[in-house]
Design a protein around this motif. Structure first.
Motif, mmCIF file in Angstrom:
data_model
loop_
_atom_site.group_PDB
_atom_site.id
_atom_site.type_symbol
_atom_site.label_atom_id
_atom_site.label_comp_id
_atom_site.label_asym_id
_atom_site.label_seq_id
_atom_site.Cartn_x
_atom_site.Cartn_y
_atom_site.Cartn_z
ATOM 1 N N THR A 52 0.760 -1.170 -0.034
ATOM 2 C CA THR A 52 0.057 0.020 0.030
ATOM 3 C C THR A 52 0.749 1.267 -0.073
ATOM 4 O OG1 THR A 52 -1.828 -1.050 1.123
ATOM 5 C CG2 THR A 52 -1.833 1.267 1.326
ATOM 6 N N HIS A 53 1.913 1.395 0.855
ATOM 7 C CA HIS A 53 2.469 2.463 0.980
ATOM 8 C C HIS A 53 3.760 2.819 -0.233
ATOM 9 C CE1 HIS A 53 0.980 4.347 4.690
ATOM 10 N NE2 HIS A 53 0.963 3.077 5.083
ATOM 11 N N SER A 54 4.027 1.573 -0.771
ATOM 12 C CA SER A 54 4.733 1.721 -1.932
ATOM 13 C C SER A 54 3.950 2.252 -3.075
ATOM 14 C CB SER A 54 5.301 0.337 -2.524
ATOM 15 O OG SER A 54 6.203 -0.252 -1.342
ATOM 16 N N PHE A 55 2.691 1.832 -3.177
ATOM 17 C CA PHE A 55 1.768 2.376 -4.364
ATOM 18 C C PHE A 55 1.646 3.900 -4.087
ATOM 19 C CE2 PHE A 55 0.703 -1.175 -6.320
ATOM 20 C CZ PHE A 55 -0.206 -0.915 -7.463
ATOM 21 N N ALA B 39 5.476 -0.719 -14.370
ATOM 22 C CA ALA B 39 6.588 -0.764 -13.426
ATOM 23 C C ALA B 39 5.805 -1.301 -12.209
ATOM 24 C CB ALA B 39 7.346 0.398 -13.503
ATOM 25 N N LEU B 40 4.677 -0.649 -11.765
ATOM 26 C CA LEU B 40 4.081 -1.088 -10.409
ATOM 27 C C LEU B 40 3.852 -2.436 -10.658
ATOM 28 C CD1 LEU B 40 2.109 2.057 -9.601
ATOM 29 C CD2 LEU B 40 3.635 1.097 -8.303
ATOM 30 N N SER B 41 3.101 -2.925 -11.767
ATOM 31 C CA SER B 41 2.720 -4.512 -12.117
ATOM 32 C C SER B 41 4.139 -5.239 -11.831
ATOM 33 C CB SER B 41 2.477 -4.578 -13.499
ATOM 34 O OG SER B 41 0.979 -3.841 -13.685
ATOM 35 N N ARG B 42 5.254 -4.986 -12.506
ATOM 36 C CA ARG B 42 6.437 -5.683 -12.230
ATOM 37 C C ARG B 42 6.801 -5.753 -10.701
ATOM 38 N NH1 ARG B 42 8.252 -2.708 -16.522
ATOM 39 N NH2 ARG B 42 9.760 -1.630 -15.039
#
Length: 173
Positions: A136-139, A162-165
């Protein structure tokens, strides 16, 4: 929002808001003691709409892959700019101000969602509290940077990829 789009923060004065709304300055002050209160109200409204769009994307039963789900979340955040990119950027930056906790309800909703088993969707298992927190916090960090960086040369599609990877690697998919 029209005033912000037209002239930025300098254009957002209580006199200009009253004139644009067609009310007296005294009437405006009955509802908003200053321009900060007006901006707070706009920010609360924008964050509530963004939270609703993001959670709809997260819960969409028709999304069958992690990549599609992440692209939908990125698009939901990008939709927060609406037609008035400059005004929405100002309001969203105000929303993300470190003194405010406007992201709190979205973070809580995401943490709750990720920590529950889901019968549909690409990620069905409940995440541990620490995995849900990190994801969550990365997103949120990436999405915050996406909103705040108006000079970015990275497209929404590249951010989603990039978020998917990152997510698939993190989840071991």
């Amino acid at each position: 929002m029209r005033l912000l789009e037209k002239g930025g923060m300098a254009a957002l004065t209580t006199n200009a808001v009253a004139a644009t709304a067609g009310v007296s300055i005294g009437t405006l002050y009955q509802f908003f003691p200053n321009k900060e209160a007006i901006l707070d109200t706009l920010a609360d409204h924008e964050m509530a709409q963004m939270r609703q769009r993001v959670m709809l994307a997260m819960k969409d039963a028709g999304t069958t892959s992690t990549q599609a789900r992440i692209a939908a979340v990125v698009e939901a955040v990008a939709a927060s700019y609406g037609e008035r990119h400059g005004a929405h950027r100002i309001v969203m930056e105000h929303s993300l101000d470190r003194r405010s906790n406007r992201m709190g309800p979205l973070i809580a909703a995401l943490l709750t969602h990720l920590r529950q088993y889901r019968a549909v969707g690409p990620i069905r298992r409940a995440l541990s509290p620490q995995d849900a927190f990190v994801l969550t916090h990365s997103f949120i960090g990436v999405l915050h940077a996406m909103i705040a960086d108006d000079q970015t040369i990275v497209s929404k599609a590249e951010i989603a990829e990039a978020l998917s990877r990152m997510t698939c690697t993190f989840l071991g998919q």
